[in-house]
Design a protein around this motif. Sequence first.
Motif, PDB file in Angstrom:
ATOM      1  N   PHE A   1       0.830  -1.206   0.000  1.00 41.01           N
ATOM      2  CA  PHE A   1       0.000   0.000   0.000  1.00 41.01           C
ATOM      3  C   PHE A   1       0.866   1.258   0.000  1.00 41.01           C
ATOM      4  N   THR A   2       1.988   1.218   0.753  1.00 41.23           N
ATOM      5  CA  THR A   2       2.859   2.396   0.876  1.00 41.23           C
ATOM      6  C   THR A   2       4.273   2.162   0.349  1.00 41.23           C
ATOM      7  N   ASN A   3       4.615   0.898   0.017  1.00 43.99           N
ATOM      8  CA  ASN A   3       5.982   0.498  -0.365  1.00 43.99           C
ATOM      9  C   ASN A   3       6.975   0.673   0.782  1.00 43.99           C
ATOM     10  N   ASP A   4       6.483   0.721   2.013  1.00 44.74           N
ATOM     11  CA  ASP A   4       7.357   0.791   3.178  1.00 44.74           C
ATOM     12  C   ASP A   4       7.933  -0.580   3.492  1.00 44.74           C
ATOM     13  N   VAL A   5       9.178  -0.586   3.965  1.00 45.56           N
ATOM     14  CA  VAL A   5       9.795  -1.786   4.520  1.00 45.56           C
ATOM     15  C   VAL A   5       9.963  -1.547   6.010  1.00 45.56           C
ATOM     16  N   TYR A   6       9.562  -2.495   6.821  1.00 48.21           N
ATOM     17  CA  TYR A   6       9.665  -2.315   8.261  1.00 48.21           C
ATOM     18  C   TYR A   6      10.287  -3.551   8.892  1.00 48.21           C
ATOM     19  N   ALA A   7      10.848  -3.359  10.068  1.00 51.16           N
ATOM     20  CA  ALA A   7      11.543  -4.426  10.779  1.00 51.16           C
ATOM     21  C   ALA A   7      10.942  -4.596  12.169  1.00 51.16           C
ATOM     22  N   PHE A   8      10.872  -5.845  12.605  1.00 48.62           N
ATOM     23  CA  PHE A   8      10.369  -6.173  13.928  1.00 48.62           C
ATOM     24  C   PHE A   8      11.451  -6.914  14.704  1.00 48.62           C
ATOM     25  N   GLY A   9      11.557  -6.607  15.983  1.00 50.72           N
ATOM     26  CA  GLY A   9      12.566  -7.252  16.802  1.00 50.72           C
ATOM     27  C   GLY A   9      12.005  -7.901  18.039  1.00 50.72           C
ATOM     28  N   GLY A  10      12.827  -7.940  19.071  1.00 51.10           N
ATOM     29  CA  GLY A  10      12.432  -8.555  20.333  1.00 51.10           C
ATOM     30  C   GLY A  10      12.385  -7.532  21.437  1.00 51.10           C
ATOM     31  N   LEU A  11      12.397  -8.034  22.680  1.00 56.54           N
ATOM     32  CA  LEU A  11      12.352  -7.147  23.843  1.00 56.54           C
ATOM     33  C   LEU A  11      11.171  -6.190  23.729  1.00 56.54           C
ATOM     34  N   ASN A  12       9.967  -6.743  23.848  1.00 56.08           N
ATOM     35  CA  ASN A  12       8.707  -5.995  23.722  1.00 56.08           C
ATOM     36  C   ASN A  12       8.429  -5.550  22.293  1.00 56.08           C
ATOM     37  N   CYS A  13       8.805  -6.419  21.350  1.00 53.70           N
ATOM     38  CA  CYS A  13       8.508  -6.191  19.936  1.00 53.70           C
ATOM     39  C   CYS A  13       8.911  -4.791  19.491  1.00 53.70           C
ATOM     40  N   VAL A  14      10.183  -4.455  19.692  1.00 56.37           N
ATOM     41  CA  VAL A  14      10.694  -3.160  19.235  1.00 56.37           C
ATOM     42  C   VAL A  14      10.695  -3.165  17.708  1.00 56.37           C
ATOM     43  N   SER A  15      10.012  -2.195  17.107  1.00 58.02           N
ATOM     44  CA  SER A  15       9.785  -2.235  15.667  1.00 58.02           C
ATOM     45  C   SER A  15      10.022  -0.857  15.060  1.00 58.02           C
ATOM     46  N   THR A  16      10.231  -0.833  13.745  1.00 56.63           N
ATOM     47  CA  THR A  16      10.533   0.430  13.084  1.00 56.63           C
ATOM     48  C   THR A  16      10.212   0.357  11.602  1.00 56.63           C
ATOM     49  N   VAL A  17       9.832   1.501  11.045  1.00 53.85           N
ATOM     50  CA  VAL A  17       9.778   1.669   9.597  1.00 53.85           C
ATOM     51  C   VAL A  17      11.152   2.149   9.158  1.00 53.85           C
ATOM     52  N   ILE A  18      11.710   1.537   8.106  1.00 50.58           N
ATOM     53  CA  ILE A  18      13.051   1.891   7.647  1.00 50.58           C
ATOM     54  C   ILE A  18      12.971   3.065   6.685  1.00 50.58           C
ATOM     55  N   ASP A  19      13.701   4.121   6.995  1.00 50.58           N
ATOM     56  CA  ASP A  19      13.821   5.254   6.076  1.00 50.58           C
ATOM     57  C   ASP A  19      14.697   4.804   4.910  1.00 50.58           C
ATOM     58  N   GLN A  20      14.096   4.582   3.745  1.00 49.63           N
ATOM     59  CA  GLN A  20      14.815   4.023   2.612  1.00 49.63           C
ATOM     60  C   GLN A  20      15.660   5.053   1.869  1.00 49.63           C
ATOM     61  N   ILE A  21      15.592   6.297   2.299  1.00 54.06           N
ATOM     62  CA  ILE A  21      16.436   7.350   1.721  1.00 54.06           C
ATOM     63  C   ILE A  21      17.586   7.684   2.666  1.00 54.06           C
ATOM     64  N   GLY A  22      17.277   7.965   3.907  1.00 53.79           N
ATOM     65  CA  GLY A  22      18.295   8.390   4.859  1.00 53.79           C
ATOM     66  C   GLY A  22      18.913   7.282   5.673  1.00 53.79           C
ATOM     67  N   ALA A  23      18.458   6.045   5.506  1.00 50.39           N
ATOM     68  CA  ALA A  23      18.989   4.892   6.240  1.00 50.39           C
ATOM     69  C   ALA A  23      18.905   5.108   7.750  1.00 50.39           C
ATOM     70  N   THR A  24      17.758   5.608   8.203  1.00 49.01           N
ATOM     71  CA  THR A  24      17.551   5.795   9.638  1.00 49.01           C
ATOM     72  C   THR A  24      16.379   4.955  10.114  1.00 49.01           C
ATOM     73  N   VAL A  25      16.334   4.727  11.422  1.00 45.62           N
ATOM     74  CA  VAL A  25      15.243   3.970  12.035  1.00 45.62           C
ATOM     75  C   VAL A  25      14.808   4.700  13.298  1.00 45.62           C
ATOM     76  N   ASN A  26      13.557   4.499  13.683  1.00 44.45           N
ATOM     77  CA  ASN A  26      13.016   5.081  14.911  1.00 44.45           C
ATOM     78  C   ASN A  26      12.296   3.980  15.679  1.00 44.45           C
ATOM     79  N   PRO A  27      13.048   3.120  16.370  1.00 45.01           N
ATOM     80  CA  PRO A  27      12.447   1.952  17.015  1.00 45.01           C
ATOM     81  C   PRO A  27      11.506   2.313  18.162  1.00 45.01           C
ATOM     82  N   ILE A  28      10.363   1.624  18.198  1.00 41.15           N
ATOM     83  CA  ILE A  28       9.338   1.847  19.217  1.00 41.15           C
ATOM     84  C   ILE A  28       8.848   0.497  19.711  1.00 41.15           C
TER      85      ILE A  28
END
Length: 555
Positions: free
Chosen positions: A378-405
């Motif tokens: 729908f948005t062409n976003d790539v996102y990553a999911f992790g552990g420790l309370n499912c810390v997750s982020t949308v990957i900034d595909q231009i600036g190579a940054t993440v904002n884990p929540i």
Amino acid sequence: MQKVKTNGIYFLILLFASIKISAFKKTFTTDKDVFGTRAFIENKGQYNSTILLGNQIKFAYENSAEHIYFTNKGLVYKLVKNFPLSEEQMEKIEKGKHVKVKPSEIRYVKMNWMGANENIQIIESEKQSHYNTWGGPELNSYGYKKITYKNVYNNIDIEYTIPEDKNYGIKYNVVLHPGADPNNIKIAYTGDVEKIIKKGGQIIIKTTLEDITEHEVKGFYNGGQEIVSDYKLENNIISFQFPNGFQTNSEIIIDPWVTTLAAVFPVDNTGYEVEYDYAGNFYVFGLYNKVAKFSPGGALLWVFQGSVPGISWGPDLAHTGSFGCNRATSKIYLGDARALWSGSRIIRLDVNGNYDNFVTPAIPNTFVEIWNFGFSCFTNDVYAFGGLNCVSTVIDQIGATVNPISLMGGDTEDNVADDGGNKFVRTTSVLAKVNNAFNGTVWQVNPGNTLGYGTPKVSFINAGQYSQGFNCLAVNNNYLFIYDGFNLKAFNKANGALISSTTIAGYTFKQQAGIVADNCDNIYLGGNGSILCFNYNGVSFNALASIPLAIGTPN
């Protein structure tokens, strides 16, 4: 997607409507080498720091626990023993406690041809169509099924090949051209060798780790007539002998088979997840971050070997992570499975399998595990999911940054997104719908049948390996489905309420995986030797004819 163990190999369940299973059948079930590891790979610099013995590596053979390097002077065997984490250690790590990890033991054994000619020429042949990548294009390397050491002794060549009837080990042929003297051939094993013994028709090189075995030798004239032959072991030097003599004016071939393992399935060729792009290409993710790309016609194009030496990004031998694909751009994303104290980083590969200078910064103590990736059509976003309370982020595909929540409790097992961009996640403790801002959940429910920490992929991979990730979710326009290898369930997408459930007779929890659902409510499940098919009518699951995979009886 997840794999299913069948007939001693692992067949990837290809359940995408746009991909024909038959196109990949030969590659996955006949060749049994998804990642093309059974080849001699040319060294472009990627192996220069692999062995510390001052030898210049020309070719390398790395297949699971087999590590053999070919130099101008002979071969070097690298023997490695890893010490997997115990269940208690894994639980401590999951709670954020420091655990002392025992380092791997490494031994080196050199095999040299004593008294060989100087300036031996090494000739490669039977080039493979795909190439291998280690970061930048300058390291792209091809593999070969055969390499020949020319004129090792006068009129004697040494040919190394990959035995097609074996899943491990290498073969070498000693080719004696007319006029050659076999008494010149002398093999010396040195380095971390405890002793060398002759046992029956075999030579066994004993080390503190794995043994190296020179299996029964056979000799033939060029026309196929067998010559009585055997090894001779004297003062730890190996040579060949012919009790009944031989014809000196004929070409003779001596062909031993050498292994460093008693018997092992090549786990490097095991695929754990699959992806595809909108151009019809197909991708397979495997142990140690390997990624293979196949064309729409099923041809293997390239294999990323799991590391980028230039930025010290590489595989974790104890943990297996995941990968993602931006299906619109055909770019691949890979993350550190676990880096509790330093922070996990995500890299990106371009369409040619090369690292394209995209790496996210490490965020210590916050974004420290990456178990799952997702893509929104729908948005062409790539996102990553992790552990420790499912810390997750949308990957900034231009600036190579993440904002884990942190979204919810538990480690991520799987995630899916429907055509409207709605995202759903299953962790070790809950099933949830993620809000559009990707910073919280709309609802959370207990899905039942807990998969458990660190165990999903362990049902399929080597003992001692730790990983989250299990292909258990599917979504369409109508429902959200869960399949855990035994239980099949349907949930309401709006509120997470369980609607229906059933079980798969004869199947075992977590020993099968893989699920896809189409918008006609047809559901396709990973099975033993076949793809199981069901139709869901909003109340019950109705079995349809299975799709046979023609890959033999499962074991």
